[in-house]
Motif scaffolding. Structure first.
Motif, PDB file in Angstrom:
ATOM      1  N   VAL A  83       0.821  -1.197   0.000  1.00  0.00           N
ATOM      2  CA  VAL A  83       0.000   0.000   0.000  1.00  0.00           C
ATOM      3  C   VAL A  83       0.863   1.259   0.000  1.00  0.00           C
ATOM      4  CG1 VAL A  83      -0.189   0.166   2.505  1.00  0.00           C
ATOM      5  CG2 VAL A  83      -2.030   1.062   1.105  1.00  0.00           C
ATOM      6  N   SER A  84       2.160   1.129   0.160  1.00  0.00           N
ATOM      7  CA  SER A  84       3.066   2.273   0.261  1.00  0.00           C
ATOM      8  C   SER A  84       3.224   2.958  -1.088  1.00  0.00           C
ATOM      9  CB  SER A  84       4.446   1.817   0.758  1.00  0.00           C
ATOM     10  OG  SER A  84       5.069   1.006  -0.225  1.00  0.00           O
ATOM     11  N   PRO A 144      14.058  -1.302  -0.586  1.00  0.00           N
ATOM     12  CA  PRO A 144      14.197  -2.297   0.484  1.00  0.00           C
ATOM     13  C   PRO A 144      12.971  -2.276   1.392  1.00  0.00           C
ATOM     14  CG  PRO A 144      15.567  -0.374   0.924  1.00  0.00           C
ATOM     15  CD  PRO A 144      15.027  -0.202  -0.461  1.00  0.00           C
ATOM     16  N   LEU A 145      12.777  -3.346   2.114  1.00  0.00           N
ATOM     17  CA  LEU A 145      11.616  -3.487   2.993  1.00  0.00           C
ATOM     18  C   LEU A 145      11.573  -2.379   4.039  1.00  0.00           C
ATOM     19  CD1 LEU A 145       9.166  -5.116   3.891  1.00  0.00           C
ATOM     20  CD2 LEU A 145      10.699  -6.592   5.204  1.00  0.00           C
ATOM     21  N   SER A 146      12.727  -1.944   4.516  1.00  0.00           N
ATOM     22  CA  SER A 146      12.770  -0.914   5.553  1.00  0.00           C
ATOM     23  C   SER A 146      12.283   0.436   5.051  1.00  0.00           C
ATOM     24  CB  SER A 146      14.199  -0.770   6.087  1.00  0.00           C
ATOM     25  OG  SER A 146      15.100  -0.434   5.041  1.00  0.00           O
ATOM     26  N   HIS A 147      12.127   0.607   3.741  1.00  0.00           N
ATOM     27  CA  HIS A 147      11.636   1.856   3.172  1.00  0.00           C
ATOM     28  C   HIS A 147      10.143   1.798   2.865  1.00  0.00           C
ATOM     29  CE1 HIS A 147      15.851   3.331   1.669  1.00  0.00           C
ATOM     30  NE2 HIS A 147      15.794   3.101   2.966  1.00  0.00           N
ATOM     31  N   ARG A 148       9.512   0.679   3.110  1.00  0.00           N
ATOM     32  CA  ARG A 148       8.083   0.527   2.817  1.00  0.00           C
ATOM     33  C   ARG A 148       7.403  -0.250   3.945  1.00  0.00           C
ATOM     34  NH1 ARG A 148       8.270  -4.523  -1.171  1.00  0.00           N
ATOM     35  NH2 ARG A 148       6.029  -4.287  -1.108  1.00  0.00           N
ATOM     36  N   CYS A 149       7.520   0.317   5.155  1.00  0.00           N
ATOM     37  CA  CYS A 149       7.035  -0.390   6.343  1.00  0.00           C
ATOM     38  C   CYS A 149       5.532  -0.622   6.326  1.00  0.00           C
ATOM     39  CB  CYS A 149       7.426   0.387   7.604  1.00  0.00           C
ATOM     40  SG  CYS A 149       9.190   0.350   7.961  1.00  0.00           S
ATOM     41  N   GLU A 150       4.771   0.260   5.648  1.00  0.00           N
ATOM     42  CA  GLU A 150       3.317   0.052   5.564  1.00  0.00           C
ATOM     43  C   GLU A 150       2.967  -1.308   4.982  1.00  0.00           C
ATOM     44  OE1 GLU A 150       3.821   4.516   4.512  1.00  0.00           O
ATOM     45  OE2 GLU A 150       4.944   2.654   4.281  1.00  0.00           O
ATOM     46  N   ASP A 151       3.903  -1.877   4.191  1.00  0.00           N
ATOM     47  CA  ASP A 151       3.608  -3.097   3.444  1.00  0.00           C
ATOM     48  C   ASP A 151       3.872  -4.380   4.219  1.00  0.00           C
ATOM     49  OD1 ASP A 151       3.073  -1.335   1.401  1.00  0.00           O
ATOM     50  OD2 ASP A 151       5.009  -1.588   0.424  1.00  0.00           O
ATOM     51  N   VAL A 152       4.433  -4.275   5.432  1.00  0.00           N
ATOM     52  CA  VAL A 152       4.812  -5.482   6.173  1.00  0.00           C
ATOM     53  C   VAL A 152       3.624  -6.411   6.371  1.00  0.00           C
ATOM     54  CG1 VAL A 152       5.522  -6.322   8.449  1.00  0.00           C
ATOM     55  CG2 VAL A 152       6.845  -4.539   7.317  1.00  0.00           C
ATOM     56  N   GLY A 153       2.481  -5.863   6.790  1.00  0.00           N
ATOM     57  CA  GLY A 153       1.314  -6.711   7.030  1.00  0.00           C
ATOM     58  C   GLY A 153       0.800  -7.368   5.768  1.00  0.00           C
ATOM     59  N   LEU A 154       0.701  -6.605   4.672  1.00  0.00           N
ATOM     60  CA  LEU A 154       0.235  -7.170   3.408  1.00  0.00           C
ATOM     61  C   LEU A 154       1.201  -8.229   2.884  1.00  0.00           C
ATOM     62  CD1 LEU A 154      -1.100  -3.971   1.615  1.00  0.00           C
ATOM     63  CD2 LEU A 154      -2.437  -5.920   2.375  1.00  0.00           C
ATOM     64  N   LEU A 155       2.498  -8.013   3.093  1.00  0.00           N
ATOM     65  CA  LEU A 155       3.472  -9.017   2.681  1.00  0.00           C
ATOM     66  C   LEU A 155       3.297 -10.299   3.482  1.00  0.00           C
ATOM     67  CD1 LEU A 155       6.613  -6.747   2.226  1.00  0.00           C
ATOM     68  CD2 LEU A 155       5.464  -8.055   0.434  1.00  0.00           C
ATOM     69  N   LEU A 156       3.015 -10.165   4.781  1.00  0.00           N
ATOM     70  CA  LEU A 156       2.772 -11.356   5.600  1.00  0.00           C
ATOM     71  C   LEU A 156       1.554 -12.118   5.093  1.00  0.00           C
ATOM     72  CD1 LEU A 156       3.504 -10.165   9.250  1.00  0.00           C
ATOM     73  CD2 LEU A 156       4.834 -11.775   7.878  1.00  0.00           C
ATOM     74  N   LEU A 157       0.500 -11.389   4.709  1.00  0.00           N
ATOM     75  CA  LEU A 157      -0.682 -12.059   4.155  1.00  0.00           C
ATOM     76  C   LEU A 157      -0.331 -12.800   2.868  1.00  0.00           C
ATOM     77  CD1 LEU A 157      -3.582  -9.478   4.608  1.00  0.00           C
ATOM     78  CD2 LEU A 157      -3.253 -11.619   5.820  1.00  0.00           C
ATOM     79  N   SER A 158       0.471 -12.149   2.017  1.00  0.00           N
ATOM     80  CA  SER A 158       0.886 -12.792   0.774  1.00  0.00           C
ATOM     81  C   SER A 158       1.729 -14.032   1.048  1.00  0.00           C
ATOM     82  CB  SER A 158       1.675 -11.787  -0.075  1.00  0.00           C
ATOM     83  OG  SER A 158       2.133 -12.387  -1.265  1.00  0.00           O
ATOM     84  N   SER A 174       7.745  -5.097  16.086  1.00  0.00           N
ATOM     85  CA  SER A 174       9.205  -5.213  16.062  1.00  0.00           C
ATOM     86  C   SER A 174       9.744  -5.180  14.634  1.00  0.00           C
ATOM     87  CB  SER A 174       9.634  -6.511  16.752  1.00  0.00           C
ATOM     88  OG  SER A 174       9.240  -6.524  18.103  1.00  0.00           O
ATOM     89  N   ALA A 175       8.996  -5.789  13.705  1.00  0.00           N
ATOM     90  CA  ALA A 175       9.439  -5.843  12.309  1.00  0.00           C
ATOM     91  C   ALA A 175       9.570  -4.455  11.698  1.00  0.00           C
ATOM     92  CB  ALA A 175       8.463  -6.681  11.482  1.00  0.00           C
ATOM     93  N   LEU A 176       8.761  -3.507  12.184  1.00  0.00           N
ATOM     94  CA  LEU A 176       8.789  -2.156  11.623  1.00  0.00           C
ATOM     95  C   LEU A 176      10.081  -1.421  11.941  1.00  0.00           C
ATOM     96  CD1 LEU A 176       5.100  -1.111  12.389  1.00  0.00           C
ATOM     97  CD2 LEU A 176       6.069  -1.809  10.196  1.00  0.00           C
ATOM     98  N   TYR A 177      10.846  -1.930  12.905  1.00  0.00           N
ATOM     99  CA  TYR A 177      12.090  -1.255  13.287  1.00  0.00           C
ATOM    100  C   TYR A 177      13.320  -2.110  13.033  1.00  0.00           C
ATOM    101  CZ  TYR A 177       9.382   2.516  15.274  1.00  0.00           C
ATOM    102  OH  TYR A 177       8.534   3.588  15.416  1.00  0.00           O
ATOM    103  N   LYS A 178      13.201  -3.155  12.229  1.00  0.00           N
ATOM    104  CA  LYS A 178      14.358  -3.970  11.870  1.00  0.00           C
ATOM    105  C   LYS A 178      14.925  -3.515  10.525  1.00  0.00           C
ATOM    106  CE  LYS A 178      13.448  -8.174  14.486  1.00  0.00           C
ATOM    107  NZ  LYS A 178      13.313  -9.649  14.429  1.00  0.00           N
TER     108      LYS A 178
END
Length: 496
Positions: free
Chosen positions: A156-157, A318-332, A365-369
């Motif tokens: 979504v980012s 990189p993933l650290s630049h698109r933190c909004e997407d962590v949840g959607l990536l987990l769903l995928s 925690s994932a949002l700050y790794k």
């Protein structure tokens, strides 16, 4: 131009003439026990060109404001007034104002923070109650829309949206594509999407990892070999011929030896490959290359080849630049791992508060790794978390009430109970022995039931014109709870 006609002003297209784009303060759901809420976002304010942050909401709670999916946070363990927002000349103050639940902000899980505009541009994590995690960030106004399709580039980012736009551009043409980005960001996923959505979708996609090929075999593997070209040589077509009329994906292109780069350049320019020990052959192949190396200044990588490969360049963040997407990536990833031994089983969060809290904690925690391995590393970490949850055999406490199965209650019985409860969801749930989340899930499939989040302001204004501003009369007219009506009226009044 006719004689006497006035001279028209020229177009001004320089960068200096472009209007400054305002930034939107967005709150995006990264994790929620109701998995279909993940990726929903709401606009909390605008940072205009003068540097002034103008808020449209000062309080975030269980029932308001509404996200892009038409619902509020809607989690029973979150207070009606959970987090307060207050702008200041250099940024934003956020604070926990809840009475029963807890709101945590930032890496240190503070109850309050004063955030500068630069910090808001980087983003900050917010945890509401025990099970909802959001990401607060200033982003360009791009109309954030979650995208999660099978095999797609989920996110979504603004960064994910930019990648999807370039994927569509690349799919509509036949230019070579160079994918650049760190290890694990999804370069092969992007390559497959370009092929799948392009004119060659019905033909072969051949994927080659250049780093996995021994240097002595790369020539024959790519371009083929004629029988008898050397002792014991058997005829082999090579990857270019295998991909004829289709797409050839060359991953880790930076590992291509300098001695073979002229052959690849000729194949790109002329569509001609030189078979080892044989004649040249013509092929029609679309090339997509990928690398995590910085090739621009490398003396061992020909600049002419790099330019030819870069017909369209897609830089995957990189993933650290698109933190909004962590949840959607987990769903995928959850959908992908469902067929394997270590499935994430995120859906269990709907049934267990403890599992929901565990996944919320993981996401926070994932949002700050840093995630040097990006999405690939996120998957492995999520699988370890799933294994840990399974090993602990998380179960509900015996004091938690047993929920009646929704299937035993018909839609008609549910609607009648809702009317008898004066359209209060909590009272409806109590009378039927269901959770409020179960009630919300059922209501989504009953067309005759409308929740406050589904009503537009114009619907409420029309009802006011008909019966006045009395909350009880409006509740009966609109068939929504009196408390929700009263809160919506206050919100509409404040927004004037």
């Amino acid at each position: 131009m006719q004689p006497g006609e006035k001279t028209r002003a020229p177009l001004r297209t320089g960068d200096v003439d472009q209007p400054t784009e305002s930034l939107q303060l967005m709150l995006t759901v990264v994790f929620h026990p109701e998995l279909d809420r993940i990726g929903a976002s709401m606009k909390l304010g605008t940072l205009d060109a003068s540097g002034t942050l103008r808020l449209v909401a000062s309080v975030i709670g269980r029932n308001a404001p509404l996200f892009s999916d038409g619902l509020a946070l809607s989690e029973p363990h979150i207070s009606r007034r959970a987090m307060g927002l207050k702008q200041h000349p250099r940024g934003l103050d956020v604070s926990d104002i809840s009475t029963q639940s807890h709101t945590q902000v930032g890496r240190d899980k503070s109850s309050s923070m004063s955030l500068a505009h630069s910090e808001l541009s980087s983003g900050v994590a917010v945890r509401f109650g025990h099970a909802v995690v959001c990401w607060l960030r200033l982003v360009p106004e791009t109309g954030l829309t979650p995208v999660l399709d099978a095999g797609g580039f989920a996110g979504v980012s603004p960064e994910a949206k930019s990648v999807r736009r370039l994927i569509d551009v690349a799919a509509r043409c036949n230019l070579p594509v160079l994918l650049r980005g760190e290890s694990g960001v999804g370069k092969e996923v992007v390559a497959r999407l370009i092929h799948k959505r392009g004119a060659r979708a019905g033909k072969r996609l051949v994927c080659v990892n250049m780093a996995a090929l021994p240097e002595s075999l790369i020539d024959t593997a790519l371009f083929g070999v004629a029988r008898g070209a050397y002792t014991g040589a058997e005829k082999r077509s090579g990857y270019f011929v295998d991909a004829d009329e289709g797409t050839l994906f060359l991953d880790e292109i930076g590992d291509l030896p300098a001695s073979l780069q002229p052959k690849l350049l000729r194949a790109l320019q002329e569509g001609e490959v030189q078979v080892v020990g044989g004649k040249s052959t013509t092929v029609d192949v679309r090339i997509i290359a990928a690398t995590d190396a910085h090739l621009d200044n490398r003396v061992d990588f020909k600049n002419a080849l790099l330019q030819r490969l870069s017909g369209i360049t897609i830089k995957i963040p990189p993933l650290s630049h698109r933190c909004e997407d962590v949840g959607l990536l987990l769903l995928s990833l959850d959908a992908e791992t469902a067929k394997h031994s270590v499935a994430l089983n995120l859906s269990a969060a709907r049934e267990s508060h403890y599992i929901a809290a565990a996944w919320a904690s993981f996401c926070f925690s994932a949002l700050y790794k840093a995630w040097p391995g990006n999405v690939r590393e996120l998957l492995l970490a999520a699988q370890r978390n799933a294994l840990d949850l399974d090993a602990k055999r998380v179960r509900r406490p015996t004091t938690e009430p047993t929920k009646t199965k929704p299937l035993k209650i018909t839609d008609r019985q549910l609607v009648e109970a809702h009317e008898a409860a004066n359209y209060e969801v909590a009272e409806t749930a109590r009378r039927l022995g269901l959770s409020r989340q179960a009630i919300y899930r059922r209501f989504r499939h009953i067309a005759s039931v409308k929740l406050m989040g589904q009503l537009a302001d114009r619907d409420i204004r029309q009802a006011i014109a008909d019966v006045g501003k009395d909350p009880d009369a409006l509740s009966r007219r609109l068939k929504v709870s009196r408390s929700a009506i009263a809160q919506r009226l206050r919100s509409m009044s404040a927004g004037k």
